[in-house]
Design a protein around this motif. Structure first.
Motif, PDB file in Angstrom:
ATOM      1  N   MET A  24       1.033  -1.376  -0.086  1.00 22.29           N
ATOM      2  CA  MET A  24      -0.128   0.055  -0.104  1.00 22.29           C
ATOM      3  C   MET A  24       0.830   1.247  -0.031  1.00 22.29           C
ATOM      4  SD  MET A  24      -2.889   1.269   2.770  1.00 22.29           S
ATOM      5  CE  MET A  24      -3.997  -0.133   2.536  1.00 22.29           C
ATOM      6  N   SER A  25       0.545   2.177  -0.790  1.00 22.75           N
ATOM      7  CA  SER A  25       1.326   3.475  -0.973  1.00 22.75           C
ATOM      8  C   SER A  25       1.043   4.347   0.292  1.00 22.75           C
ATOM      9  CB  SER A  25       0.880   4.371  -2.160  1.00 22.75           C
ATOM     10  OG  SER A  25      -0.299   4.871  -1.987  1.00 22.75           O
ATOM     11  N   ARG A  26       2.097   5.371   0.450  1.00 24.96           N
ATOM     12  CA  ARG A  26       1.874   6.246   1.606  1.00 24.96           C
ATOM     13  C   ARG A  26       0.500   6.710   1.740  1.00 24.96           C
ATOM     14  NH1 ARG A  26       6.662  10.370   2.969  1.00 24.96           N
ATOM     15  NH2 ARG A  26       7.697   8.354   3.249  1.00 24.96           N
ATOM     16  N   ARG A  27       0.103   7.324   0.387  1.00 23.40           N
ATOM     17  CA  ARG A  27      -1.109   8.006   0.321  1.00 23.40           C
ATOM     18  C   ARG A  27      -2.251   6.989   0.649  1.00 23.40           C
ATOM     19  NH1 ARG A  27      -5.151   9.113  -3.878  1.00 23.40           N
ATOM     20  NH2 ARG A  27      -6.040  11.056  -3.578  1.00 23.40           N
ATOM     21  N   GLY A  28      -2.206   5.749   0.088  1.00 20.45           N
ATOM     22  CA  GLY A  28      -3.314   4.850   0.517  1.00 20.45           C
ATOM     23  C   GLY A  28      -3.274   4.584   2.028  1.00 20.45           C
ATOM     24  N   ALA A  29      -2.201   4.497   2.887  1.00 26.07           N
ATOM     25  CA  ALA A  29      -2.157   4.275   4.189  1.00 26.07           C
ATOM     26  C   ALA A  29      -2.464   5.386   4.707  1.00 26.07           C
ATOM     27  CB  ALA A  29      -0.765   4.057   4.678  1.00 26.07           C
ATOM     28  N   ILE A  42     -16.071  11.333   0.241  1.00 29.77           N
ATOM     29  CA  ILE A  42     -14.825  11.785  -0.776  1.00 29.77           C
ATOM     30  C   ILE A  42     -13.794  11.027  -0.316  1.00 29.77           C
ATOM     31  CG2 ILE A  42     -13.249  13.912  -1.090  1.00 29.77           C
ATOM     32  CD1 ILE A  42     -15.731  15.627  -0.607  1.00 29.77           C
ATOM     33  N   VAL A  43     -13.155  10.980   0.805  1.00 31.35           N
ATOM     34  CA  VAL A  43     -12.173  10.235   1.190  1.00 31.35           C
ATOM     35  C   VAL A  43     -12.298   8.527   1.010  1.00 31.35           C
ATOM     36  CG1 VAL A  43     -10.417   9.303   3.189  1.00 31.35           C
ATOM     37  CG2 VAL A  43     -11.704  11.765   3.075  1.00 31.35           C
ATOM     38  N   PHE A  44     -13.484   7.990   0.646  1.00 32.50           N
ATOM     39  CA  PHE A  44     -13.751   6.880   0.717  1.00 32.50           C
ATOM     40  C   PHE A  44     -13.415   6.373  -0.856  1.00 32.50           C
ATOM     41  CE2 PHE A  44     -16.225   2.832   0.214  1.00 32.50           C
ATOM     42  CZ  PHE A  44     -15.568   1.983   0.754  1.00 32.50           C
ATOM     43  N   PHE A  45     -14.004   7.479  -1.837  1.00 32.33           N
ATOM     44  CA  PHE A  45     -13.832   7.282  -3.236  1.00 32.33           C
ATOM     45  C   PHE A  45     -12.456   7.382  -3.577  1.00 32.33           C
ATOM     46  CE2 PHE A  45     -18.376   8.920  -3.506  1.00 32.33           C
ATOM     47  CZ  PHE A  45     -18.722   7.833  -3.473  1.00 32.33           C
ATOM     48  N   ALA A  46     -11.773   8.077  -2.732  1.00 37.03           N
ATOM     49  CA  ALA A  46     -10.125   8.293  -3.075  1.00 37.03           C
ATOM     50  C   ALA A  46      -9.286   7.092  -2.570  1.00 37.03           C
ATOM     51  CB  ALA A  46      -9.625   9.511  -2.460  1.00 37.03           C
ATOM     52  N   LEU A  47      -9.814   6.411  -1.568  1.00 36.54           N
ATOM     53  CA  LEU A  47      -9.254   5.368  -1.209  1.00 36.54           C
ATOM     54  C   LEU A  47      -9.697   4.155  -2.025  1.00 36.54           C
ATOM     55  CD1 LEU A  47      -7.976   3.593   1.117  1.00 36.54           C
ATOM     56  CD2 LEU A  47     -10.043   3.313   2.155  1.00 36.54           C
ATOM     57  N   ILE A  48     -10.755   3.929  -2.726  1.00 36.44           N
ATOM     58  CA  ILE A  48     -10.954   2.980  -3.617  1.00 36.44           C
ATOM     59  C   ILE A  48     -10.148   3.269  -4.823  1.00 36.44           C
ATOM     60  CG2 ILE A  48     -12.855   2.039  -5.174  1.00 36.44           C
ATOM     61  CD1 ILE A  48     -14.900   2.557  -2.941  1.00 36.44           C
ATOM     62  N   ALA A  49      -9.921   4.193  -5.322  1.00 38.73           N
ATOM     63  CA  ALA A  49      -9.217   4.725  -6.209  1.00 38.73           C
ATOM     64  C   ALA A  49      -7.835   4.239  -6.348  1.00 38.73           C
ATOM     65  CB  ALA A  49      -9.416   6.147  -6.763  1.00 38.73           C
TER      66      ALA A  49
END
Length: 290
Positions: free
Chosen positions: A1-6, A224-231
């Motif tokens: 998992m990337s830092r952004r994903g974490a 908004i955060v959840f959609f970003a996490l899915i992406a």
């Protein structure tokens, strides 16, 4: 998992772990229907302009039937039942009971899906998870309201059915449009009931803060955060937050509301987590359906 994903993952674990605390505070002075109206109306005011700017609302019209069904089982009914239940249950216990959602989802998908049946591992997971739910409520049965338990159970069913409708009938539609429309539909549906139960005086500062937090942080920002996490990490890995949110809810309830953690809650939550892991993981014994 990337830092952004974490970072996104950690944010979602907290954001969807705190609603139980805020609901518990808000229903001390607001009727459940009024709380749901405020939450959905404020969040819709924030998300609808985004969906409109992205031209995502017009695409929903041909699919209005599954959209209404999704709204009912994922937002409108569960949120009011959750608020009603928290007038009688602690936020900690409520959050831990919601951890059973993956178990309910596994059963529904296995019974109605076209791809897989339950294998031995999943059956074991379901049995362990059911034992966990029984421990959550059974070891402390004298302290638990039966009607509230039924309400939380219905919430869990709704939360399990909603994503199934979404994946089977709405997955090709833009996400902001689906969420904004669901919030708008719920707000309009509860408006007349909210007017009937409108508070006679201005709620306390803590209640106002909880309502705003539910609407802005736990609903609008959360999606908004959840959609970003899915992406970032994909839909399957994103759902792992389901296993962490209840623990966050329990910790917050104990530290901020002085709620008590019982032996039944500790044993039950551990079993529910283990059962969910077994029941929702891929099993080599799962049989593909033609």
């Amino acid at each position: 998992m990337s830092r952004r994903g974490a970072v996104l993952f950690a944010a979602m674990c907290v954001i969807w772990g705190i609603p139980y605390l805020m609901i518990r505070v808000a229903v001390r002075e607001l009727a459940p229907v009024t709380l749901v109206f405020f939450r959905t109306a404020i969040a819709a005011l924030l998300l609808t302009p985004i969906a409109a700017y992205r031209a995502e609302l017009r695409q929903l019209v041909p699919r209005w039937r599954p959209l209404v069904a999704y709204t009912a089982v994922e937002v409108a009914i569960p949120w009011v039942l959750l608020a009603r239940a928290e007038t009688k249950l602690s936020s900690s216990l409520t959050g831990l009971l919601i951890a059973a959602v993956p178990l309910v989802g596994a059963v529904i998908v296995s019974l109605t899906g076209e791809r897989e049946r339950l294998g031995g591992r999943r059956w074991l997971g379901l049995l362990v998870g059911i034992g966990g739910v029984a421990a959550l409520v059974g070891l402390d049965v004298g302290q638990v309201n039966a009607l509230a338990l039924v309400e939380v159970g219905l919430v869990a069913v709704g939360y399990a059915v909603g994503p199934i409708i979404l994946s089977r009938s709405l997955s090709d539609l833009p996400p902001y449009g689906v969420v904004a429309a669901s919030l708008l539909l719920t707000a309009f549906a509860y408006l007349p009931f909210a007017l009937l139960r409108w508070p006679s005086s201005m709620p306390s500062a803590h209640v106002v803060e909880s309502v705003i937090g539910l609407a802005v942080i736990c609903t609008a920002l959360a999606f908004i955060v959840f959609f970003a996490l899915i992406a970032e990490v994909g839909p399957v890995r994103a759902t792992v937050i389901t296993y962490v949110n209840p623990a966050v809810a329990a910790v917050l309830g104990v530290t901020l509301l002085n709620e008590t953690v019982t032996g039944g809650m500790l044993v039950g939550f551990s079993l529910v987590l283990l059962g969910s892991f077994l029941a929702t993981g891929r099993s080599p014994e799962a049989v593909a359906e033609p």
